[in-house]
Design an enzyme around this catalytic site. Sequence first.
Site, mmCIF file in Angstrom:
data_model
loop_
_atom_site.group_PDB
_atom_site.id
_atom_site.type_symbol
_atom_site.label_atom_id
_atom_site.label_comp_id
_atom_site.label_asym_id
_atom_site.label_seq_id
_atom_site.Cartn_x
_atom_site.Cartn_y
_atom_site.Cartn_z
ATOM 1 N N ASP A 1 0.873 -1.171 0.000
ATOM 2 C CA ASP A 1 0.000 0.000 0.000
ATOM 3 C C ASP A 1 0.912 1.223 0.000
ATOM 4 O O ASP A 1 1.487 1.573 1.023
ATOM 5 C CB ASP A 1 -0.891 -0.006 1.248
ATOM 6 C CG ASP A 1 -1.802 1.207 1.317
ATOM 7 O OD1 ASP A 1 -2.301 1.636 0.257
ATOM 8 O OD2 ASP A 1 -2.007 1.728 2.433
ATOM 9 N N GLU B 1 -1.289 -1.310 -4.798
ATOM 10 C CA GLU B 1 -2.561 -0.627 -4.971
ATOM 11 C C GLU B 1 -2.359 0.643 -5.793
ATOM 12 O O GLU B 1 -1.387 1.367 -5.602
ATOM 13 C CB GLU B 1 -3.156 -0.276 -3.610
ATOM 14 C CG GLU B 1 -4.563 0.265 -3.687
ATOM 15 C CD GLU B 1 -5.177 0.446 -2.318
ATOM 16 O OE1 GLU B 1 -6.144 -0.270 -2.012
ATOM 17 O OE2 GLU B 1 -4.687 1.306 -1.565
ATOM 18 N N ASP C 1 -2.248 0.885 7.361
ATOM 19 C CA ASP C 1 -1.516 0.762 6.094
ATOM 20 C C ASP C 1 -1.092 -0.685 5.854
ATOM 21 O O ASP C 1 -1.127 -1.177 4.731
ATOM 22 C CB ASP C 1 -0.298 1.693 6.091
ATOM 23 C CG ASP C 1 -0.712 3.151 6.235
ATOM 24 O OD1 ASP C 1 -1.452 3.634 5.359
ATOM 25 O OD2 ASP C 1 -0.319 3.789 7.225
#
Length: 169
Positions: free
Chosen positions: A7, A68, A140
């Site tokens: 992420d 992502e 996260d």
Amino acid sequence: MRVIGIDPGLRNLGWGVIDVAGSRLTHVANGICHSDGGEGDLAVRLLSLHLQLTEVLRAWRPESAAVEHTFVNKDAVATLKLGQARGIALLVPAQFGLSVGEYAPNAVKKTVVGVGHAAKVQVDHMVKLQFPGVKVAGPDAADALAVAICHAHHVQSAGRLQAALRAAE
């Protein structure tokens, strides 16, 4: 197959490693790379993320990676900086010779929660349900584990599709 989900973030870059054996997913590790340098030199912050993520890949030896996609913000400068952190998230796995899957946040949420516009809290909850008893380093890291789960499901689906196509020939 061992998968790392990432992420991207300039301040906090989340990562999560899972093992995939058929439909069984097992948590391996998770954490957050924090950029050094505070609000200062962007190059130093990016280097810090690069070095930390490199150590994560060295330690856990994933065979596949997923990152992502980032949202476009109204603040163009912040979006550009986030894009540079995302570049690190793509670069490091590539340096290890890994293929890197990329997923939109809505695709990750739909895979993990079942709803494409799920709240961050719902993603965190579903990740913890998937891996009971696992200590998640923070939101996260939970997002990164969700990216890894999404990638595992997409790779499995692609494998089943290829097998079906071969069987049909």
